[in-house]
Each structure stands twice: as structure tokens, then as C-alpha cells.
Design a protein around this motif. Structure first.
Motif, short mmCIF file in Angstrom:
data_model
loop_
_atom_site.label_atom_id
_atom_site.label_comp_id
_atom_site.label_asym_id
_atom_site.label_seq_id
_atom_site.Cartn_x
_atom_site.Cartn_y
_atom_site.Cartn_z
N TYR A 286 24.91 61.48 57.93
CA TYR A 286 25.04 60.04 57.88
C TYR A 286 24.85 59.57 56.44
N LEU A 287 25.26 58.32 56.17
CA LEU A 287 25.12 57.75 54.84
C LEU A 287 23.73 57.15 54.67
N VAL A 288 23.10 57.41 53.54
CA VAL A 288 21.84 56.77 53.22
C VAL A 288 22.13 55.46 52.51
N LEU A 289 21.10 54.66 52.29
CA LEU A 289 21.28 53.34 51.66
C LEU A 289 21.94 53.47 50.29
N LEU A 290 21.52 54.46 49.50
CA LEU A 290 22.08 54.61 48.17
C LEU A 290 23.55 55.03 48.22
N ASP A 291 23.95 55.79 49.24
CA ASP A 291 25.36 56.13 49.40
C ASP A 291 26.21 54.87 49.58
N LYS A 292 25.70 53.92 50.35
CA LYS A 292 26.44 52.69 50.59
C LYS A 292 26.55 51.85 49.31
N ILE A 293 25.48 51.87 48.51
CA ILE A 293 25.53 51.16 47.24
C ILE A 293 26.57 51.80 46.32
N TYR A 294 26.62 53.12 46.32
CA TYR A 294 27.61 53.82 45.49
C TYR A 294 29.03 53.58 46.00
N ALA A 295 29.19 53.47 47.32
CA ALA A 295 30.52 53.17 47.86
C ALA A 295 31.01 51.82 47.35
N LEU A 296 30.10 50.84 47.27
CA LEU A 296 30.46 49.54 46.71
C LEU A 296 30.82 49.66 45.23
N ALA A 297 30.06 50.48 44.50
CA ALA A 297 30.35 50.68 43.08
C ALA A 297 31.72 51.33 42.89
N TYR A 298 32.05 52.30 43.73
CA TYR A 298 33.38 52.93 43.65
C TYR A 298 34.48 51.89 43.86
N LEU A 299 34.27 51.00 44.81
CA LEU A 299 35.27 49.98 45.09
C LEU A 299 35.48 49.06 43.88
N LEU A 300 34.38 48.62 43.26
CA LEU A 300 34.48 47.73 42.11
C LEU A 300 35.16 48.41 40.92
N ILE A 301 34.81 49.67 40.69
CA ILE A 301 35.44 50.39 39.58
C ILE A 301 36.92 50.63 39.87
N THR A 302 37.24 50.91 41.12
CA THR A 302 38.63 51.13 41.49
C THR A 302 39.47 49.87 41.24
N ILE A 303 38.90 48.69 41.51
CA ILE A 303 39.61 47.45 41.24
C ILE A 303 39.94 47.33 39.76
N SER A 304 38.98 47.71 38.90
CA SER A 304 39.22 47.66 37.46
C SER A 304 40.36 48.59 37.04
N ILE A 305 40.37 49.79 37.62
CA ILE A 305 41.42 50.76 37.27
C ILE A 305 42.78 50.26 37.76
N LEU A 306 42.82 49.75 38.98
CA LEU A 306 44.09 49.25 39.52
C LEU A 306 44.63 48.10 38.68
N GLU A 307 43.73 47.21 38.29
CA GLU A 307 44.19 46.09 37.48
C GLU A 307 44.73 46.56 36.13
N ALA A 308 44.04 47.52 35.50
CA ALA A 308 44.49 48.03 34.20
C ALA A 308 45.86 48.68 34.31
N ILE A 309 46.10 49.38 35.40
CA ILE A 309 47.39 50.06 35.58
C ILE A 309 48.51 49.03 35.85
N VAL A 310 48.21 48.06 36.72
CA VAL A 310 49.23 47.06 37.07
C VAL A 310 49.59 46.20 35.87
N THR A 311 48.61 45.74 35.13
CA THR A 311 48.88 44.85 34.00
C THR A 311 49.53 45.58 32.83
N ALA A 312 49.42 46.92 32.80
CA ALA A 312 50.08 47.67 31.73
C ALA A 312 51.59 47.47 31.78
#
Length: 337
Positions: A286-312
Motif C-alpha cells: 500500500y501507499l504510505v503518506l509520503l508516497d502520496k505526497i510524492y505522487a502529487l509532486a510528480y504531477l506538478l513537475i509533469t505539468i511543467s514538462i508538458l508546458e515546456a514541450i507544448v510552448t516550444a
């Protein structure tokens, strides 16, 4: 600045993003559960409510002197403690004493204080034993690293049933030494309770019924992690890495390579940070609390990468209108996050 659609750098970055998204989905996905076959025999613990009139009562307490080598990955810890018994009757509670959650009897040492039980002025017998050994602790890690654990010692007589002998908890004298120090943990409380261990088996003894009950004395030491450990050692590095990935939005739109590289570097750093704490935990399903926090961090970083690629692609013509469009999107994403 003109970035070709077929650029090898672009393909590499898209591949990295795809792998990261796949890793995130794997982390969040739940495995297929296989229904286990029902057990025909099991056991349960319940509080000791009524003491049989014919049962020999043994007043028992535990005082922990040392606690060390607390290992979350193996669900064990080492304890050094005194346990004492006061009783009236013919049954010696030290004769068939069993440490229910002990790891190995061969690694557990028991040294009685007296060669024979002492006779007290009130007519009861007294014996104290110094015990040192390793004990199994079923750690619950769903709230890691803000978890609270109960380190237990469970005593049970391997021969006498509840109808013959019961442990009565000596809460007044039980406790722990003020010298105990557990790195990374804080001691909250200690408690001793009398329980009944009910088995749906007679262990092959025809003289017993289908259900047998044995008295258990359970000592519980409650420990928790300090909040500072979570804030400064686990959360702060992650916040800095995520903030660095957001910093890509502050760069000018024409710095495409830098915008993408900054977010991708933050993604890789987050993966390494997660591996560093995951290596200290046992394999759990199962996921621990810190895993869920990292899942949110992955999502936020992924948004940054997607935006950088699209705006290029938007600024490949290097027109003021497209620059302004990228700047507006950067501002919108920043407000969203």
C-alpha cells in the motif's frame, strides 16, 4: 530560435516524459488482489473481563531498561527489561513462560533474580527475571513519516489455561527507564494490559476443548516520529526540487532547452529522493503518506514538462504574438498551482 520537430533532443525529452508518466501510473496503480482461502483455524485477542474463581492470579509487571536496534524494514526491535511475578498457589508462572512475539528463543536470555521464588510477608511468592531479546513488531506505516508505533512484549504461559492461571497487570510499578533514547523517535506512553488469547484449536490435546484460552500480559510502549524529522529531512528537499521545476516558468520563452532541462532534472531528482526513503521501508502493498505526497509532486513537475514541450512549438516562428501567448500560459499555470 527555431526548434525542429524531428530534433533528437525533442524525441529524447518526450521519451523521458513517457517513462516518467509510466512510472507514476505504476506507483499509483493497485495490484490485483487474490482472494485467500478461508482459514479453518485462527486465534484472537480480547480483554480479560472476568477472572475464573478457581484461577490462580499472578500480578505481573514489566519495566524496560533499554531499547535499541529498532528496524522498520524487518519489523523488529531489541528490548532489555525486567518482568516480575507475585502469586499465591502451586503454579510457578516462570516455569512455562513464553514470549509470544519473540523472534528466537535461542537469542533470548532470561536471568532470574533469585534461585527460588521468595516468600513475601503477605504469603505470596515473588520472582523477577531480567530478559534481553529481539521482538517482532507489526509496524503500521500508512501514515509514514508521521506514524505512531506500539512496541510490545507479550507474555503467555504455554501450559496453563485461563481456568488455571491469569496475569493481572501491575500498572502502578510498570514503566520504562528515563535513560532510554531512540534516535528518530519520541516515547509517548507505556501501558500494561491483561488479555485473553483464544485459539480455535486444542493443539492436539484431547483433554482440552475445541476452543482454548490462555492468559496474556501485553506491555506496550508507544513511540512516534518527531514532526521536525518530516519537515526538515523529508518535506523540505522535495519542496525545493518542485519549486525549482516551477522556476522554469520564470525563464523567457525562447530559452526552450533550459525550461525543459530544469523540469526534467527536477523529475529525476525527485525519483532519487523517493528511492532514498523507500529503501528504509519494508516491502508493503500500500501507499504510505509520503508516497502520496510524492505522487502529487510528480504531477506538478509533469505539468511543467508538458508546458515546456507544448510552448516550444508555439515560439518556433519567433513572433511577438506567440511569445505573449506563452507568457500568459506560464502565468495561468503558476496560478493554478
Amino acid at each position: 530560435m527555431h526548434i525542429a520537430r524531428s530534433s533528437p533532443t525533442r524525441k529524447l525529452l518526450i521519451s523521458v516524459l513517457f517513462v516518467a508518466l509510466l512510472a507514476l501510473l505504476t506507483q499509483l496503480g493497485s495490484g490485483v488482489r487474490v482472494s485467500a482461502q478461508p482459514q479453518t483455524k485462527s486465534d484472537t485477542f480480547k480483554p480479560l473481563s472476568d477472572i475464573p474463581a478457581q484461577s490462580q492470579q499472578v500480578e505481573t509487571g514489566i519495566f524496560v531498561m533499554n531499547l535499541y536496534d529498532l528496524d522498520i524494514s524487518s519489523n523488529t526491535c531489541s528490548l532489555d527489561f525486567y518482568v516480575w511475578f507475585k502469586w499465591k498457589g502451586n503454579l510457578d508462572p516462570t516455569a512455562n513462560l513464553e514470549y509470544f512475539n519473540g523472534v528466537s528463543d535461542s537469542d533470548t536470555t532470561s536471568v532470574p533474580s533469585y534461585k527460588k521464588p521468595e516468600k513475601l510477608p503477605d504469603g505470596r511468592f515473588f520472582q523477577a527475571v531480567r530478559v534481553e531479546g529481539r521482538f517482532v513488531q507489526p509496524f503500521a506505516l500508512a501514515k509514514y513519516p508521521l506514524d505512531q508505533q506500539n512496541l510490545t512484549i507479550s507474555l503467555e504461559d504455554s501450559v496453563s489455561t485461563v481456568d488455571q492461571m491469569v496475569y493481572v497487570a501491575d500498572n502502578k510499578q510498570s514503566g520504562y527507564s528515563s535513560k532510554i533514547s531512540i534516535p528518530g523517535w519520541e516515547i509517548q506512553a507505556a501501558d500494561v494490559s491483561s488479555l485473553v488469547h483464544e485459539y480455535t484449536t486444542n493443539f492436539g490435546d484431547p483433554r482440552l476443548g475445541d476452543i482454548t484460552q490462555y492468559s496474556i500480559l501485553q506491555y506496550s510502549l508507544t513511540v512516534s516520529r518527531p514532526v521536525s524529522f518530516f519537515v526538515w529531512k523529508l518535506l523540505l528537499p522535495l519542496v525545493i526540487v518542485v519549486a525549482a521545476s516551477w522556476g522554469a516558468l520564470l525563464l523567457k520563452p525562447q530559452y526552450v532547452d533550459s525550461r525543459i532541462a530544469l523540469s526534467v532534472t527536477a523529475l529525476l531528482t525527485t525519483v532519487f529522493l523517493q528511492q532514498s526513503y523507500s529503501s528504509t521501508l519494508p516491502n508493503i502493498g500500500y501507499l504510505v503518506l509520503l508516497d502520496k505526497i510524492y505522487a502529487l509532486a510528480y504531477l506538478l513537475i509533469t505539468i511543467s514538462i508538458l508546458e515546456a514541450i507544448v510552448t516550444a512549438d508555439w515560439i518556433k516562428d519567433e513572433t511577438p504574438e506567440n511569445y505573449a501567448r506563452v507568457v500568459r500560459l506560464d502565468g495561468s499555470v503558476s496560478l493554478l498551482r
